[in-house]
Design an enzyme around this catalytic site. Structure first.
Site, PDB file in Angstrom:
ATOM      1  N   HIS A 313       0.847  -1.196   0.000  1.00 47.14           N
ATOM      2  CA  HIS A 313       0.000   0.000   0.000  1.00 47.14           C
ATOM      3  C   HIS A 313       0.877   1.237   0.000  1.00 47.14           C
ATOM      4  CE1 HIS A 313      -3.140   2.826   1.071  1.00 47.14           C
ATOM      5  NE2 HIS A 313      -3.973   1.895   0.658  1.00 47.14           N
ATOM      6  N   ASP A 370      -7.985  -5.358  -0.134  1.00 46.28           N
ATOM      7  CA  ASP A 370      -8.483  -6.201  -1.226  1.00 46.28           C
ATOM      8  C   ASP A 370      -8.112  -7.673  -1.086  1.00 46.28           C
ATOM      9  OD1 ASP A 370      -9.683  -4.113  -2.750  1.00 46.28           O
ATOM     10  OD2 ASP A 370      -7.682  -3.410  -3.241  1.00 46.28           O
TER      11      ASP A 370
HETATM   12  N1  CMC Z   1       4.108  -7.483  -4.780  1.00 49.24           N
HETATM   13  C1  CMC Z   1       5.450  -7.472  -4.904  1.00 49.24           C
HETATM   14  N2  CMC Z   1       6.220  -6.370  -4.724  1.00 49.24           N
HETATM   15  C2  CMC Z   1       5.606  -5.244  -4.395  1.00 49.24           C
HETATM   16  C3  CMC Z   1       4.197  -5.176  -4.230  1.00 49.24           C
HETATM   17  C4  CMC Z   1       3.445  -6.359  -4.430  1.00 49.24           C
HETATM   18  N3  CMC Z   1       2.131  -6.354  -4.301  1.00 49.24           N
HETATM   19  N4  CMC Z   1       3.848  -3.901  -3.912  1.00 49.24           N
HETATM   20  C5  CMC Z   1       4.989  -3.203  -3.876  1.00 49.24           C
HETATM   21  N5  CMC Z   1       6.044  -4.005  -4.157  1.00 49.24           N
HETATM   22  C6  CMC Z   1       7.474  -3.613  -4.168  1.00 49.24           C
HETATM   23  C7  CMC Z   1       7.805  -2.793  -5.404  1.00 49.24           C
HETATM   24  O1  CMC Z   1       8.205  -3.625  -6.471  1.00 49.24           O
HETATM   25  C8  CMC Z   1       8.910  -1.926  -4.881  1.00 49.24           C
HETATM   26  O2  CMC Z   1      10.078  -2.713  -4.811  1.00 49.24           O
HETATM   27  P1  CMC Z   1      11.546  -2.035  -5.094  1.00 49.24           P
HETATM   28  O3  CMC Z   1      11.741  -1.069  -3.953  1.00 49.24           O
HETATM   29  O4  CMC Z   1      12.489  -3.184  -5.094  1.00 49.24           O
HETATM   30  O5  CMC Z   1      11.441  -1.345  -6.426  1.00 49.24           O
HETATM   31  C9  CMC Z   1       8.503  -1.629  -3.435  1.00 49.24           C
HETATM   32  O6  CMC Z   1       7.681  -2.743  -3.057  1.00 49.24           O
HETATM   33  C10 CMC Z   1       7.699  -0.337  -3.275  1.00 49.24           C
HETATM   34  O7  CMC Z   1       6.574  -0.409  -4.165  1.00 49.24           O
HETATM   35  P2  CMC Z   1       5.976   0.824  -5.000  1.00 49.24           P
HETATM   36  O8  CMC Z   1       5.411   0.309  -6.277  1.00 49.24           O
HETATM   37  O9  CMC Z   1       7.009   1.908  -5.069  1.00 49.24           O
HETATM   38  O10 CMC Z   1       4.820   1.285  -4.028  1.00 49.24           O
HETATM   39  P3  CMC Z   1       3.640   2.257  -4.398  1.00 49.24           P
HETATM   40  O11 CMC Z   1       3.327   2.969  -3.146  1.00 49.24           O
HETATM   41  O12 CMC Z   1       3.970   3.091  -5.583  1.00 49.24           O
HETATM   42  O13 CMC Z   1       2.458   1.271  -4.828  1.00 49.24           O
HETATM   43  C11 CMC Z   1       0.645  -0.257  -4.661  1.00 49.24           C
HETATM   44  C12 CMC Z   1       1.459   0.855  -3.963  1.00 49.24           C
HETATM   45  C13 CMC Z   1      -0.589  -0.559  -3.833  1.00 49.24           C
HETATM   46  C14 CMC Z   1       0.196   0.238  -6.042  1.00 49.24           C
HETATM   47  C15 CMC Z   1       1.535  -1.515  -4.789  1.00 49.24           C
HETATM   48  O14 CMC Z   1       1.883  -1.986  -3.504  1.00 49.24           O
HETATM   49  C16 CMC Z   1       0.861  -2.622  -5.596  1.00 49.24           C
HETATM   50  O15 CMC Z   1       0.972  -2.634  -6.823  1.00 49.24           O
HETATM   51  N6  CMC Z   1       0.154  -3.583  -4.922  1.00 49.24           N
HETATM   52  C17 CMC Z   1      -0.624  -4.584  -5.627  1.00 49.24           C
HETATM   53  C18 CMC Z   1      -1.957  -3.993  -6.107  1.00 49.24           C
HETATM   54  C19 CMC Z   1      -2.912  -3.793  -4.958  1.00 49.24           C
HETATM   55  O16 CMC Z   1      -3.118  -4.661  -4.118  1.00 49.24           O
HETATM   56  N7  CMC Z   1      -3.576  -2.625  -4.946  1.00 49.24           N
HETATM   57  C20 CMC Z   1      -4.614  -2.295  -3.954  1.00 49.24           C
HETATM   58  C21 CMC Z   1      -4.172  -1.229  -2.996  1.00 49.24           C
HETATM   59  S1  CMC Z   1      -5.219  -1.064  -1.548  1.00 49.24           S
HETATM   60  C22 CMC Z   1      -6.780  -0.607  -2.120  1.00 49.24           C
HETATM   61  C23 CMC Z   1      -6.833   0.630  -2.928  1.00 49.24           C
HETATM   62  O17 CMC Z   1      -6.119   1.603  -2.726  1.00 49.24           O
HETATM   63  O18 CMC Z   1      -7.677   0.653  -3.818  1.00 49.24           O
END
Ligand code: CMC
Length: 437
Positions: A313, A370
């Site tokens: 998140h 989710d």
């Molecule tokens: N699986 C594997 N690695 C992950 C995941 C995941 N679900 N989420 C983040 N990471 C890793 C990412 O690859 C990055 O690694 P590195 O530092 O090595 O590059 C690190 O964690 C930080 O991630 P980020 O993409 O910079 O984080 P963000 O804040 O930009 O993205 C997120 C947040 C929710 C989009 C992301 O965690 C994600 O894609 N999760 C899966 C989709 C999901 O479940 N979304 C629902 C969110 S909650 C409900 C809502 O808001 O609607």
């Protein structure tokens, strides 16, 4: 809204820009959140700030929801969501978000009366459903139908806040009818109209599942679960869809069109669409369950686009408090309904592995809202392609509350970020016959 000056601390942060010292005011919110006020930065210095993904940018003052991602706290209008989820109905929480305080019995009765009064949609709108292609996605139907409401109920007029209470009730009531009708149409089944003697959630379930050949009996336990789900989705401060609703609304667009834009933002798999993506992921892993570790490895591989849906998140760096409640609700619901879902076992196993894996620990990746919600939706009979529609139903009061708060904000201006241009510098025009390939 209280005067934002009230949150000025009197302290400033100093910024040295090429020898010129700027004193930037420090602001503190009611729960101690601190910000550096850069609103005059460009005028005073010519500099802008760069913050891709808005990870550090506060776009507004808001009195609606407080979220502490480090400690896993989420409050609506000062009330802990756990308490709201246990003790309130969704309709009460919707009222709270819209009106800032929990309703008295009379206020709740009046609000319920409005929701009952506006539950039908114009019969002409029903014909629209017939003209979507057979496999149209429910989210596109929902956003289109919500957008079109402004043509059927245009009385919002020049003043965006005129009759806002009626428009809000209308929207909250009608979205449930639109959502269930889109499901019935997708099945080719006759529509089931809302009934005056059923609750908000009871009505939705009945409109979804009642049929001439198999009458549906609304089970109180399912109503309790659905209330909980919708309450936990009802607001989440400046997330992608809510910010979309605010930014679209800031251009002066009506409430229906702003909400329709929010629905589209929610659709994405990184946002509300993750609940559908989780189930698809669990189904894939279920078919290949001897290889669970392979999927964990794929999620950790930077060169592989696969991510664990329902994990991580932007704001929570600990367990999402909504996921904690839903994990428990998932166990309870499946037990009460006597459902044995193998996907729940896989979800538990993934959580166990991830929470003990250095990759997920270092990045503070925990289950989010989710991760377990889809398993509950499945147990109560909601088809997978309707999961994000369910999220939209829950989030609607939050979107409306933010749209209303933005309209009432005396500091409101059209949302318009800047950029750092990195394209070609100004160059002479080349006539077409002198251009090289
Ligand atoms: N699986 C594997 N690695 C992950 C995941 C995941 N679900 N989420 C983040 N990471 C890793 C990412 O690859 C990055 O690694 P590195 O530092 O090595 O590059 C690190 O964690 C930080 O991630 P980020 O993409 O910079 O984080 P963000 O804040 O930009 O993205 C997120 C947040 C929710 C989009 C992301 O965690 C994600 O894609 N999760 C899966 C989709 C999901 O479940 N979304 C629902 C969110 S909650 C409900 C809502 O808001 O609607």
């Amino acid at each position: 809204m209280k005067k934002p000056d009230r949150y000025a601390t009197g302290r400033t942060a100093q910024l040295d820009l090429d020898g010129k010292i700027l004193h930037l005011p420090i602001i503190e919110g009611s729960e101690g959140e601190r910000a550096i006020d850069i609103r005059s930065l460009r005028a005073d210095s010519g500099f802008i700030t760069l913050d891709s993904g808005y990870t550090n940018t506060g776009s507004c003052f808001s009195e609606i929801t407080y979220l502490d991602g480090e400690q896993g706290i989420l409050n609506y209008r000062g009330y802990d969501i756990k308490e709201l989820a246990e003790r309130c109905t969704f309709v009460e929480v919707a009222y709270l978000l819209l009106h800032s305080s929990l309703p008295t019995r009379e206020e709740l009765d009046h609000f319920r009366h409005l929701l009952g009064q506006y539950a039908l949609i114009h019969e002409d709108m029903i014909h629209f459903f017939d003209h979507f292609p057979p496999n149209a996605t429910p989210m596109s139907i929902l956003s289109s139908m919500v957008n079109v409401l402004c043509n059927f109920y245009p009385e919002m007029g020049e003043d965006p806040l005129q009759d806002i209470d009626v428009t809000s009730a209308r929207l909250i009531s009608k979205i449930r009818t639109i959502a269930s009708f889109s499901y019935k149409k997708s099945m080719g089944h006759p529509l089931v109209y809302p009934k005056a003697d059923l609750s908000y959630c009871g009505n939705f379930l009945n409109m979804m599942f009642d049929s001439p050949v198999r009458p549906y009996v609304v089970r109180p336990e399912v109503v309790v679960t659905l209330n909980k789900l919708l309450i936990l989705h009802a607001d989440h401060e400046q997330n992608c869809s809510t910010s979309t609703v605010r930014i679209v609304g800031s251009a002066g667009v009506n409430l229906y069109a702003s909400i329709s834009a929010g629905i589209n933002a929610l659709w994405g798999p990184l946002h509300g669409g993750a609940n559908e993506a989780v189930i698809k992921m669990l189904e894939t892993i279920h078919k290949d369950k001897d290889n669970l570790k392979k999927y964990i490895a794929k999620a950790k591989d930077r060169n592989d686009p696969f991510r664990l849906s329902g994990f991580g998140h932007r704001v929570y760096k600990t367990y999402d408090p909504r996921a904690l409640i839903l994990k428990e609700a998932c166990d309870e619901t499946l037990k009460v309904l006597n459902v044995n879902d193998p996907l729940l076992d896989i979800a538990r196993e993934i959580e166990e592995i991830a929470l003990n894996d250095q990759y997920f620990i270092e990045r503070n990746l925990y289950p989010n809202v989710d991760f377990y919600s889809g398993i509950i939706y499945r147990a109560i009979g909601i088809p997978t392609n309707m999961f994000t529609v369910m999220f939209a139903l829950g989030r609607l009061p939050g979107w409306i509350a933010h749209w209303k708060e933005m309209q009432e904000d005396p500091m409101r201006r059209i949302g318009r970020p800047r950029q750092i241009y990195i394209g070609p510098r100004r160059r002479p025009f080349v006539p077409i016959d002198q251009r090289s390939p």
